[in-house]
Design a protein around this motif. Structure first.
Motif, PDB file in Angstrom:
ATOM      1  N   VAL A 111      18.050-135.463-101.266  1.00 19.03           N
ATOM      2  CA  VAL A 111      18.096-136.439-100.374  1.00 19.03           C
ATOM      3  C   VAL A 111      17.463-137.520-100.517  1.00 19.03           C
ATOM      4  O   VAL A 111      16.808-137.358-101.531  1.00 19.03           O
ATOM      5  CB  VAL A 111      18.859-136.109 -98.687  1.00 19.03           C
ATOM      6  CG1 VAL A 111      19.498-135.210 -97.825  1.00 19.03           C
ATOM      7  CG2 VAL A 111      16.747-135.964 -98.105  1.00 19.03           C
ATOM      8  N   SER A 112      17.749-138.270 -99.816  1.00 19.80           N
ATOM      9  CA  SER A 112      17.307-140.577-100.367  1.00 19.80           C
ATOM     10  C   SER A 112      16.094-140.329 -99.649  1.00 19.80           C
ATOM     11  O   SER A 112      16.281-139.644 -98.152  1.00 19.80           O
ATOM     12  CB  SER A 112      18.453-141.175-100.069  1.00 19.80           C
ATOM     13  OG  SER A 112      18.078-141.328 -99.261  1.00 19.80           O
ATOM     14  N   VAL A 113      15.390-140.779 -99.391  1.00 22.82           N
ATOM     15  CA  VAL A 113      13.486-141.617 -99.411  1.00 22.82           C
ATOM     16  C   VAL A 113      14.847-141.728 -98.127  1.00 22.82           C
ATOM     17  O   VAL A 113      13.938-141.431 -96.761  1.00 22.82           O
ATOM     18  CB  VAL A 113      13.166-142.109 -99.820  1.00 22.82           C
ATOM     19  CG1 VAL A 113      11.442-142.215 -99.071  1.00 22.82           C
ATOM     20  CG2 VAL A 113      12.372-141.293-101.124  1.00 22.82           C
ATOM     21  N   ARG A 114      15.464-142.489 -97.877  1.00 22.98           N
ATOM     22  CA  ARG A 114      16.030-143.526 -96.551  1.00 22.98           C
ATOM     23  C   ARG A 114      16.520-142.845 -95.808  1.00 22.98           C
ATOM     24  O   ARG A 114      16.187-142.673 -94.234  1.00 22.98           O
ATOM     25  CB  ARG A 114      17.163-144.559 -97.144  1.00 22.98           C
ATOM     26  CG  ARG A 114      17.386-145.350 -95.794  1.00 22.98           C
ATOM     27  CD  ARG A 114      16.378-146.051 -95.589  1.00 22.98           C
ATOM     28  NE  ARG A 114      16.893-146.789 -94.276  1.00 22.98           N
ATOM     29  CZ  ARG A 114      16.856-146.622 -93.054  1.00 22.98           C
ATOM     30  NH1 ARG A 114      15.136-146.088 -93.026  1.00 22.98           N
ATOM     31  NH2 ARG A 114      17.079-147.428 -91.999  1.00 22.98           N
ATOM     32  N   THR A 115      17.032-141.497 -96.483  1.00 24.97           N
ATOM     33  CA  THR A 115      17.550-140.884 -95.475  1.00 24.97           C
ATOM     34  C   THR A 115      16.750-139.980 -94.549  1.00 24.97           C
ATOM     35  O   THR A 115      17.219-139.227 -92.770  1.00 24.97           O
ATOM     36  CB  THR A 115      18.710-139.305 -95.502  1.00 24.97           C
ATOM     37  OG1 THR A 115      19.944-140.176 -96.686  1.00 24.97           O
ATOM     38  CG2 THR A 115      19.275-138.456 -95.382  1.00 24.97           C
ATOM     39  N   VAL A 116      15.623-139.247 -95.164  1.00 28.90           N
ATOM     40  CA  VAL A 116      13.937-138.814 -94.867  1.00 28.90           C
ATOM     41  C   VAL A 116      13.447-139.309 -93.358  1.00 28.90           C
ATOM     42  O   VAL A 116      13.654-139.039 -92.314  1.00 28.90           O
ATOM     43  CB  VAL A 116      13.101-138.660 -95.637  1.00 28.90           C
ATOM     44  CG1 VAL A 116      12.025-137.408 -94.978  1.00 28.90           C
ATOM     45  CG2 VAL A 116      13.893-137.297 -96.421  1.00 28.90           C
ATOM     46  N   TYR A 117      14.428-140.840 -93.637  1.00 25.86           N
ATOM     47  CA  TYR A 117      12.843-141.460 -92.802  1.00 25.86           C
ATOM     48  C   TYR A 117      14.041-141.697 -91.635  1.00 25.86           C
ATOM     49  O   TYR A 117      13.872-141.674 -90.228  1.00 25.86           O
ATOM     50  CB  TYR A 117      13.056-143.301 -93.661  1.00 25.86           C
ATOM     51  CG  TYR A 117      12.172-143.200 -94.602  1.00 25.86           C
ATOM     52  CD1 TYR A 117      10.561-142.739 -93.823  1.00 25.86           C
ATOM     53  CD2 TYR A 117      12.030-144.317 -95.387  1.00 25.86           C
ATOM     54  CE1 TYR A 117       9.539-143.144 -94.749  1.00 25.86           C
ATOM     55  CE2 TYR A 117      10.771-144.352 -96.366  1.00 25.86           C
ATOM     56  CZ  TYR A 117       9.636-144.316 -95.946  1.00 25.86           C
ATOM     57  OH  TYR A 117       8.111-144.355 -96.558  1.00 25.86           O
ATOM     58  N   ARG A 118      15.574-141.997 -91.691  1.00 21.70           N
ATOM     59  CA  ARG A 118      16.374-141.788 -90.693  1.00 21.70           C
ATOM     60  C   ARG A 118      16.333-140.536 -89.589  1.00 21.70           C
ATOM     61  O   ARG A 118      16.241-140.058 -88.763  1.00 21.70           O
ATOM     62  CB  ARG A 118      18.456-142.509 -91.001  1.00 21.70           C
ATOM     63  CG  ARG A 118      18.235-143.278 -91.337  1.00 21.70           C
ATOM     64  CD  ARG A 118      19.411-143.184 -91.708  1.00 21.70           C
ATOM     65  NE  ARG A 118      20.419-142.633 -92.763  1.00 21.70           N
ATOM     66  CZ  ARG A 118      20.161-143.383 -93.797  1.00 21.70           C
ATOM     67  NH1 ARG A 118      20.432-144.730 -94.450  1.00 21.70           N
ATOM     68  NH2 ARG A 118      21.033-143.104 -94.969  1.00 21.70           N
ATOM     69  N   VAL A 144      13.761-138.014 -89.690  1.00 22.84           N
ATOM     70  CA  VAL A 144      12.159-138.368 -88.842  1.00 22.84           C
ATOM     71  C   VAL A 144      12.044-138.923 -87.897  1.00 22.84           C
ATOM     72  O   VAL A 144      11.984-138.796 -86.622  1.00 22.84           O
ATOM     73  CB  VAL A 144      11.293-138.614 -89.521  1.00 22.84           C
ATOM     74  CG1 VAL A 144       9.901-139.055 -88.828  1.00 22.84           C
ATOM     75  CG2 VAL A 144      10.618-137.713 -91.275  1.00 22.84           C
ATOM     76  N   GLU A 145      13.412-140.577 -87.724  1.00 25.49           N
ATOM     77  CA  GLU A 145      13.070-141.670 -86.939  1.00 25.49           C
ATOM     78  C   GLU A 145      14.145-140.678 -85.968  1.00 25.49           C
ATOM     79  O   GLU A 145      13.442-140.701 -84.030  1.00 25.49           O
ATOM     80  CB  GLU A 145      14.370-142.678 -87.237  1.00 25.49           C
ATOM     81  CG  GLU A 145      14.010-143.807 -86.250  1.00 25.49           C
ATOM     82  CD  GLU A 145      12.421-144.746 -85.590  1.00 25.49           C
ATOM     83  OE1 GLU A 145      12.885-144.340 -84.186  1.00 25.49           O
ATOM     84  OE2 GLU A 145      11.969-144.460 -85.710  1.00 25.49           O
ATOM     85  N   ALA A 146      14.805-139.642 -86.024  1.00 21.13           N
ATOM     86  CA  ALA A 146      15.891-139.214 -85.204  1.00 21.13           C
ATOM     87  C   ALA A 146      15.317-137.625 -84.031  1.00 21.13           C
ATOM     88  O   ALA A 146      15.738-138.200 -83.364  1.00 21.13           O
ATOM     89  CB  ALA A 146      17.218-138.546 -85.391  1.00 21.13           C
ATOM     90  N   LEU A 147      14.323-137.614 -85.437  1.00 23.84           N
ATOM     91  CA  LEU A 147      13.539-136.428 -84.708  1.00 23.84           C
ATOM     92  C   LEU A 147      12.553-137.076 -83.730  1.00 23.84           C
ATOM     93  O   LEU A 147      12.670-135.887 -82.591  1.00 23.84           O
ATOM     94  CB  LEU A 147      12.315-135.270 -85.544  1.00 23.84           C
ATOM     95  CG  LEU A 147      13.301-134.466 -86.388  1.00 23.84           C
ATOM     96  CD1 LEU A 147      12.572-134.286 -87.328  1.00 23.84           C
ATOM     97  CD2 LEU A 147      14.801-132.789 -86.032  1.00 23.84           C
ATOM     98  N   GLY A 148      12.174-137.760 -83.798  1.00 21.41           N
ATOM     99  CA  GLY A 148      10.886-138.696 -83.154  1.00 21.41           C
ATOM    100  C   GLY A 148      12.016-138.771 -81.338  1.00 21.41           C
ATOM    101  O   GLY A 148      11.166-139.456 -81.354  1.00 21.41           O
ATOM    102  N   SER A 149      13.089-139.776 -82.228  1.00 21.03           N
ATOM    103  CA  SER A 149      13.546-139.830 -80.351  1.00 21.03           C
ATOM    104  C   SER A 149      14.115-138.848 -79.404  1.00 21.03           C
ATOM    105  O   SER A 149      14.209-139.664 -78.579  1.00 21.03           O
ATOM    106  CB  SER A 149      14.572-141.524 -80.534  1.00 21.03           C
ATOM    107  OG  SER A 149      15.627-140.775 -81.312  1.00 21.03           O
TER     108      SER A 149
END
Length: 54
Positions: A30-37, A39-44
């Motif tokens: 996936v894209s790096v941006r998808t990874v950031y999204r 990780v954010e979803a997991l964190g929340s």
């Protein structure tokens, strides 16, 4: 598909420890941006999500 990817992300981090977003993106295809999204979803959802840039 996203739930499966989030589980893969968690498993990668548990088994390998620290990984950069670029490494995770390559591993998950996936894209790096998808990874950031993701990780954010997991964190929340878990109350964690502390990470370091990289």
């Amino acid at each position: 598909m996203r739930a499966s990817r989030l589980l893969q992300l968690l498993m990668l981090l548990q088994s390998r420890g620290r990984m950069t977003a670029r490494e995770l993106a390559a591993e998950l295809e996936v894209s790096v941006r998808t990874v950031y999204r993701d990780v954010e979803a997991l964190g929340s959802s878990t109350g964690t999500g502390r990470g370091s840039p990289g």
